[in-house]
Design an enzyme around this catalytic site. Structure first.
Site, short mmCIF file in Angstrom:
data_model
loop_
_atom_site.label_atom_id
_atom_site.label_comp_id
_atom_site.label_asym_id
_atom_site.label_seq_id
_atom_site.Cartn_x
_atom_site.Cartn_y
_atom_site.Cartn_z
N LEU A 18 -7.84 -35.92 -53.46
CA LEU A 18 -7.86 -34.94 -52.36
C LEU A 18 -7.82 -33.52 -52.92
O LEU A 18 -8.54 -32.64 -52.48
CB LEU A 18 -6.68 -35.19 -51.41
CG LEU A 18 -6.64 -34.31 -50.16
CD1 LEU A 18 -7.91 -34.49 -49.34
CD2 LEU A 18 -5.43 -34.63 -49.31
N GLU A 487 2.66 -18.15 -70.93
CA GLU A 487 2.84 -19.60 -70.73
C GLU A 487 1.57 -20.42 -70.90
O GLU A 487 1.45 -21.51 -70.33
CB GLU A 487 3.50 -19.88 -69.36
CG GLU A 487 4.83 -19.16 -69.19
CD GLU A 487 5.56 -19.47 -67.87
OE1 GLU A 487 5.26 -20.51 -67.26
OE2 GLU A 487 6.44 -18.68 -67.49
N GLU A 608 16.74 -25.59 -53.16
CA GLU A 608 16.32 -26.87 -52.59
C GLU A 608 17.25 -28.00 -52.98
O GLU A 608 17.21 -29.07 -52.39
CB GLU A 608 14.86 -27.17 -52.95
CG GLU A 608 14.68 -27.72 -54.33
CD GLU A 608 13.22 -27.90 -54.71
OE1 GLU A 608 12.40 -27.05 -54.36
OE2 GLU A 608 12.92 -28.90 -55.36
N CYS A 646 12.15 -18.76 -55.83
CA CYS A 646 11.05 -18.49 -54.90
C CYS A 646 11.03 -19.40 -53.68
O CYS A 646 11.62 -20.45 -53.68
CB CYS A 646 9.72 -18.55 -55.61
SG CYS A 646 9.49 -19.97 -56.67
N HIS A 697 0.22 -16.54 -54.01
CA HIS A 697 -0.47 -17.74 -53.53
C HIS A 697 -1.78 -17.41 -52.84
O HIS A 697 -2.52 -18.30 -52.45
CB HIS A 697 0.43 -18.54 -52.60
CG HIS A 697 1.53 -19.22 -53.35
ND1 HIS A 697 2.73 -18.62 -53.60
CD2 HIS A 697 1.58 -20.43 -53.95
CE1 HIS A 697 3.48 -19.44 -54.31
NE2 HIS A 697 2.81 -20.55 -54.53
N1 GLN Z 1 7.97 -18.70 -65.02
C1 GLN Z 1 7.28 -19.54 -64.09
C2 GLN Z 1 5.85 -19.04 -63.89
O1 GLN Z 1 5.66 -17.88 -63.86
C3 GLN Z 1 7.99 -19.57 -62.76
C4 GLN Z 1 7.30 -20.48 -61.78
C5 GLN Z 1 8.05 -20.74 -60.49
O2 GLN Z 1 8.84 -19.96 -60.04
N2 GLN Z 1 7.80 -21.82 -59.85
O3 GLN Z 1 4.93 -19.81 -63.74
ZN ZN Z 2 8.45 -18.61 -58.33
#
Ligand code: GLN
Ligand code: ZN
Length: 759
Positions: A18, A487, A608, A646, A697
């Site tokens: 999907l 990263e 969460e 977040c 996003h």
């Molecule tokens: N350091 C991570 C990134 O920038 C943090 C991701 C997240 O908060 N889910 O991808």
């Molecule tokens: Zn985040």
């Protein structure tokens, strides 16, 4: 005869079919018809799996093109008015615009689904939302299932939970969204009546809000609401999950519904209350197979619970997973590399279907009928209990030596911050990012070929370094103050660390939907956790060597490591969290030793992890805060610790967030228009804070002006000398062009405000 059913099946597909189709559609590579075909194939396959396993009915309505709550909003005709879409005519392209934003409108708000890592799109209602109906996708899917010869049980999120999870942005102060219930109920009546017309017998109506602390007026709303739904012709199975609903069992059992589902994995203790309240003719669906975790069921043990229930309820007993299986991967058959012994301890969604069938058969035909399955289950339980790979002396000894001092920095923040300002020499409103930069196709390919052993370790290292250098140069050109390495070497913020720790196992295809097309592959913690050697030091040291600016070390915190993994069910979560904290603490110490001055420990999953019931919060917050502190507090005063969180509401846990005592916290705020920040202001959050000034996003590039406005708002509640400027999350899902444009505007906004403030 005990019957079997599930509350929902993972919709994303064993190979993320999907997701791949959604993304191809978004790129314009396939059309709506082709996308619809992929969805239909997946539904067909998943219904067939339920049928093949021998379940008594298949579940319809658990499919969604992006999110089931968004689909329900579209079905009800409750789309945010600002998009100007007609819910009845909604195309998939527009459906996705609601979820992802478009050139004119930011995306709908997204937040975590109860205490899971699944995100739903928050219904955005207005005082005049009419719920006059929308798409007929549920009916279409039902027709589809019936055409395939299935006995279908539709599932729909219940009206009170739907309303409970919704927001009414821009409504006049004092507006109570509960007042929308009468109109909403009419829409539910229409849907249920429509299902009845199509020959549906049972409908599963999910009311997980009953496992939360609902205010009295919300609780009181159940009776009149369900009275209105009593005569639509279908039977209702009221489903609760994720925690106990024992305190509302009496209330629920007075409702004119025909059955109840309860979560007996998370909250086995609630059974007695439900049995005491259960009306004589009502069905009880016992959620005995864990829908949130991947451990193989101890069938013998489960059976003993079920046998007592069966003796009493006979054919009023249904056997089910605790909740929807959307929170576990599709099946173990896609796992070829998993260690055989560990694999024998596991059950994914497809295996869980079989467990249900075995349990029901044992009840209906006697244990002898499933003798072999029970023996296999016993053997798996025994090897897991006795395996030498689960506990390690070394880890046990370190756990015992944890002292209270290990959770405290040398000096309080007020002192530290002075030392840090002196040492780090940052401007007012320092700019930074959250960690990841675009994971381009080239980067993903690079990692994949490394994983397949196609390129040498040295070659891989050079190419990752080249990516880091690109990220560094771009940040320098953008004039960002605190840099990140980007990263590029990380597939996932948990998996990357888990792979380097003891006690973790990994799947090849254990995908679970996080939101929309985003899937995660949670690692499995099966044993004691330990860090054998440094994990990020070389990479971070290299990144720092490229620049005279500050390079931020980037780690994932213990609570998030725990929360986004499948965890052991043979020891307390808190114990696993402490083991993780010690591992990260060692890494923090090594980074500091390597000359890194700023270290971020991400805890996006901190909230969460909160239990659904407030009464259980203090205990969780206590150990979760301690785990974070232990991971961070080993550094000198002049080393700056950041954390990042977040997509959640933080306002109710601010004291705990303050107690974590990170020097800087960066948080998501832009999607909920800085709403969060008011809480930080009112609470007088003591440390530094970077409210996200743009939503990562969405591919939209926010203007300098838009971000400036958000920053000015932020300045009203947080003194500017404690403010940071950053996007609201990592940028790995974005492309470089929009990232550079957005960050350029962000830095510009910071500069403009610096000038204004210094005048
Ligand atoms: N350091 C991570 C990134 O920038 C943090 C991701 C997240 O908060 N889910 O991808
Ligand atoms: Zn985040």
């Amino acid at each position: 005869m005990a019957r079997t059913h599930i509350l929902g099946f993972p919709r994303i597909g064993a190979q993320r079919e999907l997701k791949l189709a959604q993304e191809a559609f978004w790129r314009g590579e396939i059309g709506e018809d082709q996308l619809r075909e992929v969805g239909a194939t997946l539904r067909q396959r998943h219904w067939q799996a339920q049928r093949d396993a021998g379940l008594d009915m298949v579940t319809v309505g658990d499919f969604a093109w992006y999110d089931q709550t968004l689909t329900l909003s579209a079905t009800l005709g409750a789309l945010p008015q600002r998009f100007g879409f007609d819910a009845r005519e909604l195309t998939l392209a527009r459906y996705f615009e609601l979820a992802r934003g478009n050139a004119a409108q930011p995306a709908m708000d997204m937040t975590k689904w109860f205490d899971t890592n699944y995100h739903y799109l928050v219904p955005e209602l207005r005082p005049d939302t009419a719920f006059e109906g929308g798409v007929n996708w549920l009916f279409d899917e039902l027709d589809e299932a019936r055409a395939q010869g299935h006995q279908a049980k539709p599932v729909i999120l219940g009206p009170i939970t739907y309303l409970w999870l919704s927001k009414t942005p821009g409504a006049p102060a004092g507006f109570d969204r509960l007042s929308l219930l009468p109109r909403l109920i009419k829409a539910y009546r229409r849907i249920l009546a429509g299902l009845h017309e199509r020959g549906v017998d049972w409908v599963q109506i999910d009311e997980p809000a009953l496992c939360q602390d609902l205010p009295p007026d919300w609780l009181a709303a159940y009776q009149p609401a369900y009275e209105e739904l009593a005569d639509t012709g279908v039977k209702l199975l009221l489903a609760t999950y994720f925690d106990t609903a024992a305190d509302h069992a009496a209330l629920a059992c007075r409702l004119p519904v025909q059955g109840f589902h309860i979560d007996l994995v998370r909250a086995p203790q609630q059974l007695a209350a439900w049995l005491a309240a259960l009306p004589d003719n009502a069905v009880l669906s016992a959620g005995v197979v864990d829908g949130r975790n991947i451990w193989r069921n101890d069938l013998r043990k489960t059976l003993s619970t079920l046998q007592a229930l069966h003796a009493r309820l006979r054919d009023r007993l249904w056997v089910a997973p605790s909740c929807s299986l959307q929170h576990v991967p599709v099946g173990l058959q896609a796992e070829h590399k998993l260690d055989a012994e560990i694999k024998s301890w596991l059950a994914f969604a497809t295996e869980k279907l079989r467990e249900l069938a075995v349990l029901a058969r044992a009840l209906n035909e006697g244990e002898a009928a499933v003798h072999a399955a029970l023996q296999a289950s016993d053997a798996a339980q025994a090897t897991r209990r006795q395996s030498g790979r689960v506990t390690h002396e070394l880890v046990q000894r370190r756990l015992q030596k944890i002292t209270p001092e290990m959770a405290q920095r040398d000096s309080p923040f007020v002192h530290r911050i002075g030392v840090q300002r002196e040492a780090l020499q940052l401007p007012l409103l320092p700019t930074t990012t959250i960690g990841s930069f675009p994971q381009t196709a080239a980067i993903r390919q690079l990692r994949a070929s490394h994983k397949r052993g196609e390129i040498s370790a040295l070659d891989y290292l050079h190419r990752i370094r080249a990516e880091i250098e690109v990220a560094v140069r771009r940040q320098e050109a953008l004039d960002i103050d605190v840099l990140v390495h980007g990263e590029a070497e990380r597939n996932d913020m948990v998996e990357y660390f888990g792979e380097q720790l003891w006690g973790y196992a990994f799947t090849e295809n254990g995908w679970v939907q996080s939101y929309g097309s985003r899937c995660v592959k949670p690692p499995i913690i099966y044993g004691d956790v330990f860090r054998p050697e440094a994990m990020t030091v070389e990479t971070t040291r290299y990144a720092q060597s490229l620049t005279s600016r500050l390079m931020k070390g980037m780690l994932t915190g213990p609570v998030t490591m725990l929360q986004w993994s499948f965890v052991r069910d043979d020891q307390a979560r808190e114990t696993t969290a402490l083991q993780l904290a010690l591992a990260i603490r060692d890494e923090v110490a090594d980074l500091e030793k390597a000359g890194i001055r700023v270290i971020q420990i991400d805890e996006p999953a901190f909230r969460e992890g909160l239990p659904l019931r407030r009464a259980d919060w203090p205990r969780y917050l206590d150990w979760a805060v301690r785990a974070f502190q232990i991971s961070a507090a080993c550094v000198r005063d002049d080393t700056q610790i950041h954390t990042h969180m977040c997509y959640s509401e933080f306002n109710d846990i601010l004291p705990a967030i303050a107690a974590m005592d990170a020097d800087v916290i960066t948080i998501e705020t832009s999607r909920s228009a800085m709403e969060l920040l008011d809480g930080f202001g009112a609470f007088q959050y003591p440390n530094e804070i970077g409210p996200g000034v743009y939503d990562i996003h969405s591919p939209r590039v926010p203007s300098v002006d838009a971000m400036l406005k958000l920053l000015e708002r932020a300045c009203e509640v947080i003194p500017p000398e404690r403010l940071w400027v950053n996007p609201d999350c990592g940028l790995k899902t974005r492309g470089w062009p929009e990232t550079e444009a957005a960050l350029g505007n962000m830095v510009q906004a910071a500069k403009v405000l610096r000038r204004t403030l210094s005048q």
